[in-house]
Design a protein around this motif. Sequence first.
Motif, PDB file in Angstrom:
ATOM      1  N   VAL A  68       0.845  -1.198   0.000  1.00 44.62           N
ATOM      2  CA  VAL A  68       0.000   0.000   0.000  1.00 44.62           C
ATOM      3  C   VAL A  68       0.880   1.248   0.000  1.00 44.62           C
ATOM      4  O   VAL A  68       1.802   1.349   0.813  1.00 44.62           O
ATOM      5  CB  VAL A  68      -0.927   0.015   1.233  1.00 44.62           C
ATOM      6  CG1 VAL A  68      -1.818   1.246   1.219  1.00 44.62           C
ATOM      7  CG2 VAL A  68      -1.763  -1.261   1.290  1.00 44.62           C
ATOM      8  N   HIS A  71       0.646   7.162   1.236  1.00 45.03           N
ATOM      9  CA  HIS A  71      -0.372   8.204   1.331  1.00 45.03           C
ATOM     10  C   HIS A  71      -1.783   7.642   1.501  1.00 45.03           C
ATOM     11  O   HIS A  71      -2.709   8.393   1.808  1.00 45.03           O
ATOM     12  CB  HIS A  71      -0.345   9.087   0.076  1.00 45.03           C
ATOM     13  CG  HIS A  71      -0.805   8.379  -1.168  1.00 45.03           C
ATOM     14  ND1 HIS A  71       0.071   7.705  -1.991  1.00 45.03           N
ATOM     15  CD2 HIS A  71      -2.039   8.216  -1.706  1.00 45.03           C
ATOM     16  CE1 HIS A  71      -0.598   7.184  -2.994  1.00 45.03           C
ATOM     17  NE2 HIS A  71      -1.877   7.463  -2.851  1.00 45.03           N
ATOM     18  N   ASP A  72      -1.955   6.338   1.314  1.00 48.23           N
ATOM     19  CA  ASP A  72      -3.301   5.748   1.281  1.00 48.23           C
ATOM     20  C   ASP A  72      -3.614   4.993   2.570  1.00 48.23           C
ATOM     21  O   ASP A  72      -3.646   3.768   2.611  1.00 48.23           O
ATOM     22  CB  ASP A  72      -3.438   4.825   0.068  1.00 48.23           C
ATOM     23  CG  ASP A  72      -4.902   4.550  -0.297  1.00 48.23           C
ATOM     24  OD1 ASP A  72      -5.783   4.835   0.545  1.00 48.23           O
ATOM     25  OD2 ASP A  72      -5.143   4.047  -1.414  1.00 48.23           O
ATOM     26  N   GLU A  74      -6.361   4.766   4.088  1.00 52.55           N
ATOM     27  CA  GLU A  74      -7.644   4.062   3.998  1.00 52.55           C
ATOM     28  C   GLU A  74      -7.440   2.650   3.455  1.00 52.55           C
ATOM     29  O   GLU A  74      -8.000   1.674   3.976  1.00 52.55           O
ATOM     30  CB  GLU A  74      -8.608   4.834   3.101  1.00 52.55           C
ATOM     31  CG  GLU A  74     -10.007   4.222   3.022  1.00 52.55           C
ATOM     32  CD  GLU A  74     -10.956   5.049   2.184  1.00 52.55           C
ATOM     33  OE1 GLU A  74     -11.910   4.463   1.631  1.00 52.55           O
ATOM     34  OE2 GLU A  74     -10.746   6.273   2.080  1.00 52.55           O
ATOM     35  N   ALA A  75      -6.624   2.518   2.427  1.00 53.57           N
ATOM     36  CA  ALA A  75      -6.334   1.198   1.868  1.00 53.57           C
ATOM     37  C   ALA A  75      -5.547   0.345   2.855  1.00 53.57           C
ATOM     38  O   ALA A  75      -5.778  -0.864   2.977  1.00 53.57           O
ATOM     39  CB  ALA A  75      -5.566   1.337   0.558  1.00 53.57           C
TER      40      ALA A  75
END
Length: 223
Positions: A68, A71-72, A74-75
Amino acid sequence: MGTRIPFIRPDGKTAEGYLSLAGKGNVPGVVVIQEWWGLQDQIKGLCDRFALLGYDALAPDLYAGTIVPYHDAEAAAREMNSLNFLEAADQLVRGAAQFLLRSSPKVAVSGFCMGGAVAILAASRAPEFSAVVPFYGLPPDTVAKPADVKVPLQGHFANTDDYITPEKVDAFEAGLKAAGKTFEIYRYDASHAFMNEQRSVHDRHCAELAWARTAAFLKTHIG
């Protein structure tokens, strides 16, 4: 420095991970557990650093190839929440320890963020480990209490941490003390994930201090 390898889980299934070797035989080993971002290059770099200290280091890939981007969040949260932590500890982490023990006299486990929680869980359940070094990660009491930890523990935590708060660290430390465990708890004036030099929260001074303490602790408990 290292390479991706397959290894066999206790249930007979095949898993994969990143292995970095110290370059000489019969040395202790360290199982290294990833953050919630997956088996990032930064975690591979930590395996290489353990190898330079004289340990064979293996990081099992808990996400089976999924990485992942930083910056993500949420993922990353989705991947972490879909992970079966007990299976990860009992199969992937324990399988990595069994792989190292084929040529290592003793094995420790160290994990970061999510990996810190998995490392404590593994050290509470798997008989293969001789020490555990979690960084800013704790499992819920519902799956592993401080009294469940079977080996000496050295924990590294951040004073500015919205995830593993100082209050949670205090409660964990109190539980270890009440259970008569062998442990060291260190707190740093830094943010969560201060060991990760690829992120803006990295704190070089705290990271170097934590690494020196880790090296000394491993030398004492696994050689």
